[in-house]
Design a protein around this motif. Sequence first.
Motif, PDB file in Angstrom:
ATOM      1  N   VAL A   5       0.872  -1.179   0.000  1.00  0.00           N
ATOM      2  CA  VAL A   5       0.000   0.000   0.000  1.00  0.00           C
ATOM      3  C   VAL A   5       0.905   1.224   0.000  1.00  0.00           C
ATOM      4  O   VAL A   5       1.712   1.404   0.912  1.00  0.00           O
ATOM      5  N   VAL A   6       0.796   2.036  -1.039  1.00  0.00           N
ATOM      6  CA  VAL A   6       1.641   3.225  -1.155  1.00  0.00           C
ATOM      7  C   VAL A   6       0.761   4.465  -1.266  1.00  0.00           C
ATOM      8  O   VAL A   6      -0.426   4.380  -1.587  1.00  0.00           O
ATOM      9  N   GLY A   7       1.358   5.596  -0.998  1.00  0.00           N
ATOM     10  CA  GLY A   7       0.617   6.847  -1.079  1.00  0.00           C
ATOM     11  C   GLY A   7       1.346   7.930  -0.322  1.00  0.00           C
ATOM     12  O   GLY A   7       2.185   7.649   0.543  1.00  0.00           O
ATOM     13  N   ARG A   8       1.034   9.155  -0.631  1.00  0.00           N
ATOM     14  CA  ARG A   8       1.664  10.276   0.044  1.00  0.00           C
ATOM     15  C   ARG A   8       1.224  10.341   1.504  1.00  0.00           C
ATOM     16  O   ARG A   8       0.170   9.807   1.880  1.00  0.00           O
ATOM     17  N   SER A   9       2.005  11.006   2.335  1.00  0.00           N
ATOM     18  CA  SER A   9       1.666  11.156   3.754  1.00  0.00           C
ATOM     19  C   SER A   9       0.328  11.882   3.908  1.00  0.00           C
ATOM     20  O   SER A   9       0.014  12.792   3.136  1.00  0.00           O
ATOM     21  N   PHE A  35       1.820  -4.499   3.537  1.00  0.00           N
ATOM     22  CA  PHE A  35       2.752  -3.523   4.096  1.00  0.00           C
ATOM     23  C   PHE A  35       2.632  -2.176   3.397  1.00  0.00           C
ATOM     24  O   PHE A  35       2.280  -2.102   2.221  1.00  0.00           O
ATOM     25  N   SER A  36       2.898  -1.122   4.165  1.00  0.00           N
ATOM     26  CA  SER A  36       2.922   0.216   3.588  1.00  0.00           C
ATOM     27  C   SER A  36       4.365   0.649   3.417  1.00  0.00           C
ATOM     28  O   SER A  36       5.252   0.225   4.167  1.00  0.00           O
ATOM     29  N   THR A  37       4.610   1.480   2.430  1.00  0.00           N
ATOM     30  CA  THR A  37       5.956   1.965   2.196  1.00  0.00           C
ATOM     31  C   THR A  37       5.914   3.233   1.349  1.00  0.00           C
ATOM     32  O   THR A  37       4.989   3.433   0.549  1.00  0.00           O
ATOM     33  N   HIS A  38       6.918   4.088   1.550  1.00  0.00           N
ATOM     34  CA  HIS A  38       7.101   5.241   0.670  1.00  0.00           C
ATOM     35  C   HIS A  38       8.085   4.911  -0.450  1.00  0.00           C
ATOM     36  O   HIS A  38       8.283   5.712  -1.363  1.00  0.00           O
ATOM     37  N   ASP A  39       8.696   3.726  -0.360  1.00  0.00           N
ATOM     38  CA  ASP A  39       9.692   3.306  -1.342  1.00  0.00           C
ATOM     39  C   ASP A  39       9.008   2.491  -2.439  1.00  0.00           C
ATOM     40  O   ASP A  39       8.771   1.284  -2.288  1.00  0.00           O
ATOM     41  N   ILE A  40       8.677   3.161  -3.525  1.00  0.00           N
ATOM     42  CA  ILE A  40       7.944   2.503  -4.619  1.00  0.00           C
ATOM     43  C   ILE A  40       8.776   1.373  -5.222  1.00  0.00           C
ATOM     44  O   ILE A  40       8.246   0.333  -5.615  1.00  0.00           O
ATOM     45  N   TYR A  51      -1.513  -1.223  -4.157  1.00  0.00           N
ATOM     46  CA  TYR A  51      -2.635  -0.281  -4.098  1.00  0.00           C
ATOM     47  C   TYR A  51      -2.092   1.111  -3.806  1.00  0.00           C
ATOM     48  O   TYR A  51      -1.253   1.286  -2.917  1.00  0.00           O
ATOM     49  N   VAL A  52      -2.583   2.094  -4.558  1.00  0.00           N
ATOM     50  CA  VAL A  52      -2.230   3.484  -4.318  1.00  0.00           C
ATOM     51  C   VAL A  52      -3.395   4.159  -3.608  1.00  0.00           C
ATOM     52  O   VAL A  52      -4.518   4.182  -4.125  1.00  0.00           O
ATOM     53  N   ILE A  53      -3.144   4.678  -2.393  1.00  0.00           N
ATOM     54  CA  ILE A  53      -4.162   5.436  -1.668  1.00  0.00           C
ATOM     55  C   ILE A  53      -3.860   6.922  -1.839  1.00  0.00           C
ATOM     56  O   ILE A  53      -2.741   7.376  -1.583  1.00  0.00           O
ATOM     57  N   GLY A  54      -4.849   7.654  -2.304  1.00  0.00           N
ATOM     58  CA  GLY A  54      -4.681   9.085  -2.514  1.00  0.00           C
ATOM     59  C   GLY A  54      -6.025   9.782  -2.458  1.00  0.00           C
ATOM     60  O   GLY A  54      -7.051   9.163  -2.143  1.00  0.00           O
TER      61      GLY A  54
END
Length: 276
Positions: free
Chosen positions: A49-53, A209-214, A225-228
């Motif tokens: 799961v990725v996405g901006r803060s 898992f979540s990460t900022h490292d694409i 999944y991109v959450i935005g």
Amino acid sequence: MEFEFRETLLYVENLSVVYDDVTIIKDLSLIEKNVVRSKYENTGQVIAVVGRSGRGKSTFFKALTGLVHPNSGKILIKDFESSELNAAKPVKEGDIGFVDQKYTLFRHKTVSQTLKFALRKTTLTAQEQDSKIEKYIKDWGLETCKDKYPNELSGGQRQRTAIIEQLFSSDKLIVLDEPFSGLDIGNIEEVKKSFELLSATHDHNTVIFSTHDIELAVELAQSIYVIGYPTVSGKKQTYGSIVAKYDLREMGICWKDKSEEHDKLYKEIALQMMNS
């Protein structure tokens, strides 16, 4: 690479969470199924799961693990105690394991004692519990530290202990919040090994898992999944939702060495995150 989607392991439908009249996430939906690969005994699922803060990733994880109650929507997981193929049950706290960035453990319990405590609610006999603990300690490379306390463990050892503890108490599904955040190269490799061990242990094991490292997400996950903030009727909203999903299995680039296709996907996800 041949693979087959089978029974549903995780089902999330129109999930919404509101804090003090502020909508944090809304209409968040996803389905993840058990994936079986030909010629492989266990595959396991790894979901990123990725996405901006500030887009709601942490809130989503808290709802997923039963730590917060959604205002609407539902979360169902496979009922592993049922013999029916598609038996499901609503998620409650403890059903899905959660490992935070600090790998929180009991300060006054050794690795063996921590794992023994995690099995306290199982129907296993004392002898079966001991056998299970011994097997995991051996398989996960913790033999030299089974009688050590958390302050005597390395970061990688603490994380592996925390993961096994959550697996023992919550079974097959586990959430890791930013497991790579702030780690050096050596510890990042330790986390990768933990993911490999989880996948190889049982084909129902599912890591989210979540990460900022694409780049790491593309390397390790089978689905991303991109959450935005979604755009609805031409207007960008101020709540988080899933704005894109990438299934690397269906794209034909999963379980393969890095290629131009991976680089292309990395850039596409980065652009999607930037715009949402």
